[in-house]
Design a protein around this motif. Structure first.
Motif, PDB file in Angstrom:
ATOM      1  N   GLY A  33       8.346  14.087  -0.752  1.00 39.03           N
ATOM      2  CA  GLY A  33       7.509  13.807   0.402  1.00 39.03           C
ATOM      3  C   GLY A  33       7.449  15.009   1.318  1.00 39.03           C
ATOM      4  O   GLY A  33       7.573  16.136   0.854  1.00 39.03           O
ATOM      5  N   GLY A  34       7.480  14.724   2.553  1.00 36.92           N
ATOM      6  CA  GLY A  34       7.813  13.523   3.252  1.00 36.92           C
ATOM      7  C   GLY A  34       9.117  12.905   2.721  1.00 36.92           C
ATOM      8  O   GLY A  34       9.839  13.521   1.953  1.00 36.92           O
ATOM      9  N   GLU A  35       9.358  11.725   3.198  1.00 36.18           N
ATOM     10  CA  GLU A  35      10.565  11.039   2.754  1.00 36.18           C
ATOM     11  C   GLU A  35      10.192   9.899   1.804  1.00 36.18           C
ATOM     12  O   GLU A  35       9.681   8.861   2.245  1.00 36.18           O
ATOM     13  CB  GLU A  35      11.366  10.525   3.963  1.00 36.18           C
ATOM     14  N   PRO A  36      10.485  10.071   0.528  1.00 35.94           N
ATOM     15  CA  PRO A  36      10.028   9.088  -0.459  1.00 35.94           C
ATOM     16  C   PRO A  36      10.656   7.702  -0.279  1.00 35.94           C
ATOM     17  O   PRO A  36      10.038   6.700  -0.640  1.00 35.94           O
ATOM     18  CB  PRO A  36      10.427   9.713  -1.804  1.00 35.94           C
ATOM     19  N   LEU A  37      11.859   7.648   0.282  1.00 37.57           N
ATOM     20  CA  LEU A  37      12.519   6.338   0.354  1.00 37.57           C
ATOM     21  C   LEU A  37      11.950   5.441   1.452  1.00 37.57           C
ATOM     22  O   LEU A  37      12.353   4.282   1.597  1.00 37.57           O
ATOM     23  CB  LEU A  37      14.039   6.502   0.487  1.00 37.57           C
ATOM     24  N   LEU A  38      10.981   5.948   2.223  1.00 39.43           N
ATOM     25  CA  LEU A  38      10.216   5.077   3.112  1.00 39.43           C
ATOM     26  C   LEU A  38       9.250   4.196   2.317  1.00 39.43           C
ATOM     27  O   LEU A  38       8.805   3.166   2.816  1.00 39.43           O
ATOM     28  CB  LEU A  38       9.419   5.915   4.124  1.00 39.43           C
TER      29      LEU A  38
ATOM     30  N   VAL B 298       1.454  15.202   5.927  1.00 44.35           N
ATOM     31  CA  VAL B 298       0.640  14.367   6.819  1.00 44.35           C
ATOM     32  C   VAL B 298      -0.669  13.994   6.123  1.00 44.35           C
ATOM     33  O   VAL B 298      -1.332  14.848   5.543  1.00 44.35           O
ATOM     34  CB  VAL B 298       0.348  15.120   8.137  1.00 44.35           C
ATOM     35  N   GLY B 299      -1.026  12.739   6.194  1.00 42.53           N
ATOM     36  CA  GLY B 299      -2.297  12.272   5.654  1.00 42.53           C
ATOM     37  C   GLY B 299      -2.246  12.052   4.153  1.00 42.53           C
ATOM     38  O   GLY B 299      -1.188  12.145   3.508  1.00 42.53           O
ATOM     39  N   SER B 300      -3.407  11.752   3.584  1.00 43.07           N
ATOM     40  CA  SER B 300      -3.459  11.472   2.142  1.00 43.07           C
ATOM     41  C   SER B 300      -4.626  12.235   1.512  1.00 43.07           C
ATOM     42  O   SER B 300      -5.218  11.803   0.531  1.00 43.07           O
ATOM     43  CB  SER B 300      -3.600   9.965   1.903  1.00 43.07           C
TER      44      SER B 300
ATOM     45  N   ARG C 277       4.009  13.324  -3.946  1.00 44.07           N
ATOM     46  CA  ARG C 277       4.461  13.562  -2.575  1.00 44.07           C
ATOM     47  C   ARG C 277       3.953  12.444  -1.658  1.00 44.07           C
ATOM     48  O   ARG C 277       2.761  12.347  -1.378  1.00 44.07           O
ATOM     49  CB  ARG C 277       3.939  14.921  -2.071  1.00 44.07           C
ATOM     50  N   PHE C 278       4.887  11.608  -1.198  1.00 36.21           N
ATOM     51  CA  PHE C 278       4.532  10.535  -0.274  1.00 36.21           C
ATOM     52  C   PHE C 278       4.216  11.096   1.117  1.00 36.21           C
ATOM     53  O   PHE C 278       4.826  12.081   1.556  1.00 36.21           O
ATOM     54  CB  PHE C 278       5.693   9.545  -0.129  1.00 36.21           C
ATOM     55  N   THR C 279       3.328  10.426   1.802  1.00 38.71           N
ATOM     56  CA  THR C 279       2.988  10.741   3.185  1.00 38.71           C
ATOM     57  C   THR C 279       4.120  10.270   4.111  1.00 38.71           C
ATOM     58  O   THR C 279       4.705   9.213   3.889  1.00 38.71           O
ATOM     59  CB  THR C 279       1.690   9.993   3.556  1.00 38.71           C
ATOM     60  N   GLY C 280       4.431  11.087   5.141  1.00 39.01           N
ATOM     61  CA  GLY C 280       5.305  10.628   6.224  1.00 39.01           C
ATOM     62  C   GLY C 280       6.780  10.881   6.000  1.00 39.01           C
ATOM     63  O   GLY C 280       7.254  10.975   4.866  1.00 39.01           O
ATOM     64  N   CYS C 281       7.500  11.045   7.127  1.00 36.70           N
ATOM     65  CA  CYS C 281       8.939  11.292   7.088  1.00 36.70           C
ATOM     66  C   CYS C 281       9.573  10.649   8.320  1.00 36.70           C
ATOM     67  O   CYS C 281       8.948  10.598   9.384  1.00 36.70           O
ATOM     68  CB  CYS C 281       9.232  12.789   7.072  1.00 36.70           C
TER      69      CYS C 281
ATOM     70  N   MET D 194       0.848  -1.205   0.000  1.00 35.20           N
ATOM     71  CA  MET D 194       0.000   0.000   0.000  1.00 35.20           C
ATOM     72  C   MET D 194       0.885   1.258   0.000  1.00 35.20           C
ATOM     73  O   MET D 194       1.780   1.380   0.832  1.00 35.20           O
ATOM     74  CB  MET D 194      -0.888  -0.013   1.252  1.00 35.20           C
ATOM     75  N   TYR D 195       0.631   2.149  -0.946  1.00 35.06           N
ATOM     76  CA  TYR D 195       1.348   3.428  -0.977  1.00 35.06           C
ATOM     77  C   TYR D 195       0.430   4.515  -0.403  1.00 35.06           C
ATOM     78  O   TYR D 195      -0.742   4.585  -0.766  1.00 35.06           O
ATOM     79  CB  TYR D 195       1.717   3.820  -2.406  1.00 35.06           C
ATOM     80  N   HIS D 196       1.012   5.358   0.457  1.00 27.83           N
ATOM     81  CA  HIS D 196       0.265   6.488   1.015  1.00 27.83           C
ATOM     82  C   HIS D 196       0.786   7.761   0.352  1.00 27.83           C
ATOM     83  O   HIS D 196       1.974   8.098   0.491  1.00 27.83           O
ATOM     84  CB  HIS D 196       0.451   6.556   2.530  1.00 27.83           C
ATOM     85  N   ILE D 197      -0.096   8.454  -0.346  1.00 29.19           N
ATOM     86  CA  ILE D 197       0.282   9.637  -1.132  1.00 29.19           C
ATOM     87  C   ILE D 197      -0.444  10.861  -0.572  1.00 29.19           C
ATOM     88  O   ILE D 197      -1.680  10.875  -0.504  1.00 29.19           O
ATOM     89  CB  ILE D 197      -0.101   9.451  -2.623  1.00 29.19           C
ATOM     90  N   LYS D 198       0.322  11.859  -0.185  1.00 28.38           N
ATOM     91  CA  LYS D 198      -0.272  13.101   0.310  1.00 28.38           C
ATOM     92  C   LYS D 198      -0.957  13.861  -0.820  1.00 28.38           C
ATOM     93  O   LYS D 198      -2.080  14.335  -0.693  1.00 28.38           O
ATOM     94  CB  LYS D 198       0.811  13.973   0.956  1.00 28.38           C
ATOM     95  N   GLU D 199      -0.216  14.035  -1.928  1.00 26.98           N
ATOM     96  CA  GLU D 199      -0.734  14.806  -3.056  1.00 26.98           C
ATOM     97  C   GLU D 199       0.099  14.506  -4.287  1.00 26.98           C
ATOM     98  O   GLU D 199       1.222  13.973  -4.181  1.00 26.98           O
ATOM     99  CB  GLU D 199      -0.682  16.316  -2.746  1.00 26.98           C
TER     100      GLU D 199
END
Ligand SMILES: C[S@@+](CC[C@H](N)C(=O)[O-])C[C@H]1O[C@@H](n2cnc3c(N)ncnc32)[C@H](O)[C@@H]1O
Ligand SMILES: Nc1nc2[nH]cc(C(=O)O)c2c(=O)[nH]1
Ligand code: SF4
Ligand SMILES: [Mg+2]
Length: 217
Positions: A92-97, A53-55, A26-30, A1-6
């Motif tokens: 992101g966030g941090e994309p490599l997560l 934060v969030g998606s 932009r991935f969610t989370g850092c 599952m990928y979480h994408i902020k925007e």
């Protein structure tokens, strides 16, 4: 599952590829900040200019599989007759997560060149076409080579000299945007300080965040 902020289509506003049309994901989370203001001053990265934060952002969401996300991102590129290579920037966030080789390959299979903006503290999957590392404070780099090293400046605990011998093709200083962040009372602005450093140390080039002056995403 990928979480994408925007996700959005705009011009790259920073670094060596400034001005290039890009799909941003932009991935969610850092791993260096929770994204909560109450945690900022106790975090490894304290000057972040981004809500990750969030998606719930534009074109954001949770994507169960690689192909669904890749198709969603590819659809943001204007598929007009053009010689330009489509370009996606994972940030992101941090994309490599979250970024993995299947997603990189799914974008490349759709004709995209794949760029990443990372804080460099996590290993990168193989296959990335353009890797931008932006070191933060006292954190340890897991990635010591790539296409561009883009250091937010000034950071008293991360002087440019620490990174100048690493294996990158381009070295940029990006003035710290302190809008909305408690400023540390420096006598010179980050822009003036970065300008002076680049003049005194020509290995380093100035990266201005043109999307902010242009008022675009
Ligand atoms: C929001 S980060 C996301 C990618 C990754 N987590 C990283 O830090 O590189 C995207 C870029 O914005 C830069 N950045 C973040 N906050 C900034 C600020 N206040 N002023 C200037 N650049 C900033 C980061 O250093 C990075 O190059
Ligand atoms: N236009 C534009 N260029 C960017 N370059 C890096 C960005 C980022 O947030 O990673 C960014 C962004 O958010 N917008
Ligand atoms: S590492 Fe990147 S996304 Fe994370 S808090 Fe710092 S600037 Fe923001
Ligand atoms: Mg940004």
């Amino acid at each position: 599952m990928y979480h994408i902020k925007e996700a959005f289509y705009t011009l790259q506003g920073e670094g060596a590829r400034t001005g290039r049309a890009s799909v941003f994901c932009r991935f969610t989370g850092c791993n260096l900040w929770s994204g909560r203001e109450s945690d900022r001053q106790h975090s490894a990265c304290r000057f972040c200019d981004t809500d990750f934060v969030g998606s719930n952002g534009k074109n954001g969401g949770r994507f169960a599989d690689t192909d669904t996300l890749a198709a969603h991102l590819a659809a943001l590129w204007p598929h007009l007759p053009t010689a330009a290579t489509p370009y996606v920037v994972f940030t992101g966030g941090e994309p490599l997560l979250q970024l993995d080789t299947p997603l990189i390959e799914a974008m490349q299979a759709r004709g995209f060149e794949v760029a990443v903006e990372t804080n460099g503290t996590l290993p990168a999957p193989p296959g990335i076409d353009w890797l931008c590392v932006s070191p933060k404070g006292t954190t340890t780099l897991a990635i010591e080579n790539g296409d561009e090293l883009k250091l937010v400046y000034p950071q008293h605990d991360a002087p440019p000299s620490r990174f100048a011998s690493l294996d990158f093709s381009h070295f940029f200083l990006q003035p710290m945007d302190t809008t909305g962040i408690a400023s540390c009372g420096q006598p010179t602005t980050p822009l003036d300080a970065a300008l002076a450093y680049c003049l005194a140390n020509p290995q380093w080039r100035l990266s201005l965040q043109i999307h902010k002056t242009l008022g675009i995403e």
